[in-house]
Design an enzyme around this catalytic site. Sequence first.
Site, PDB file in Angstrom:
ATOM      1  N   ASP A  29      62.720  61.868  75.580  1.00 36.83           N
ATOM      2  CA  ASP A  29      63.314  61.116  76.693  1.00 36.83           C
ATOM      3  C   ASP A  29      62.258  60.128  77.211  1.00 36.83           C
ATOM      4  OD1 ASP A  29      65.810  61.822  78.954  1.00 36.83           O
ATOM      5  OD2 ASP A  29      64.212  60.411  79.468  1.00 36.83           O
ATOM      6  N   HIS A  93      74.470  64.288  75.101  1.00 36.94           N
ATOM      7  CA  HIS A  93      73.051  64.562  74.890  1.00 36.94           C
ATOM      8  C   HIS A  93      72.644  65.847  75.598  1.00 36.94           C
ATOM      9  CE1 HIS A  93      73.567  61.721  78.241  1.00 36.94           C
ATOM     10  NE2 HIS A  93      72.493  62.254  78.814  1.00 36.94           N
ATOM     11  N   HIS A  95      69.641  67.858  77.089  1.00 30.15           N
ATOM     12  CA  HIS A  95      68.260  67.735  77.566  1.00 30.15           C
ATOM     13  C   HIS A  95      67.538  69.049  77.295  1.00 30.15           C
ATOM     14  CE1 HIS A  95      68.688  64.102  80.266  1.00 30.15           C
ATOM     15  NE2 HIS A  95      69.944  64.507  80.326  1.00 30.15           N
TER      16      HIS A  95
HETATM   17  P1  AMP Z   1      71.948  61.078  81.846  1.00 28.94           P
HETATM   18  O1  AMP Z   1      73.134  60.446  81.176  1.00 28.94           O
HETATM   19  O2  AMP Z   1      72.001  61.009  83.325  1.00 28.94           O
HETATM   20  O3  AMP Z   1      71.675  62.470  81.298  1.00 28.94           O
HETATM   21  O4  AMP Z   1      70.659  60.191  81.516  1.00 28.94           O
HETATM   22  C1  AMP Z   1      70.355  59.714  80.242  1.00 28.94           C
HETATM   23  C2  AMP Z   1      68.965  60.120  79.842  1.00 28.94           C
HETATM   24  O5  AMP Z   1      68.617  59.306  78.721  1.00 28.94           O
HETATM   25  C3  AMP Z   1      67.877  59.875  80.899  1.00 28.94           C
HETATM   26  O6  AMP Z   1      67.076  61.058  81.008  1.00 28.94           O
HETATM   27  C4  AMP Z   1      67.086  58.690  80.359  1.00 28.94           C
HETATM   28  O7  AMP Z   1      65.715  58.732  80.692  1.00 28.94           O
HETATM   29  C5  AMP Z   1      67.317  58.833  78.870  1.00 28.94           C
HETATM   30  N1  AMP Z   1      67.224  57.558  78.147  1.00 28.94           N
HETATM   31  C6  AMP Z   1      67.894  56.423  78.407  1.00 28.94           C
HETATM   32  N2  AMP Z   1      67.565  55.463  77.515  1.00 28.94           N
HETATM   33  C7  AMP Z   1      66.670  56.019  76.664  1.00 28.94           C
HETATM   34  C8  AMP Z   1      65.941  55.539  75.525  1.00 28.94           C
HETATM   35  N3  AMP Z   1      66.075  54.269  75.084  1.00 28.94           N
HETATM   36  N4  AMP Z   1      65.086  56.379  74.896  1.00 28.94           N
HETATM   37  C9  AMP Z   1      64.942  57.656  75.335  1.00 28.94           C
HETATM   38  N5  AMP Z   1      65.598  58.165  76.396  1.00 28.94           N
HETATM   39  C10 AMP Z   1      66.453  57.362  77.061  1.00 28.94           C
END
Ligand code: AMP
Length: 133
Positions: A29, A93, A95
Amino acid sequence: MATIFSKIISGEIPSYKVAENQDFLAFLDINPNAKGHTLCIPKKETNRLFDLSMDEYTALMQFSYSVAKAIEKVVECNRVGLSVIGLEVPHVHVHLIPLNEMKNAQFTHKENLTSEAYQSLAADIAEAYKSQN
Ligand code: AMP
């Protein structure tokens, strides 16, 4: 339109990859709650976790299990937490978050890593993943 995660899968956007198979990808992330915070995603673009079929859901969890085991070998932590939460990216996704304190489970707490630190962390987790698969 392709999600940002589909662009990572296609290589259009760079990422720090830690594990991959035919159906799933894991990468660090970019705005981590803790060092080693990793996202596991299906390559097939699906918006919500429970839009997945039972087989796809089970396979994603099995992949996430193997990635978590690799993270545990590399990142010093009390345990690896798992969360499917958030509204930002409409692409399933998982986490995986190394936890030492409860603040690591809070998405308001963020850690800063250099690109060198991301690179070496991703390489170490990738190595640990490969050695067990
Ligand atoms: P959420 O949908 O709220 O779970 O958030 C999306 C997650 O994806 C967040 O933790 C971001 O930091 C992560 N994220 C977004 N863009 C990228 C990227 N290009 N590379 C890695 N992580 C990402």
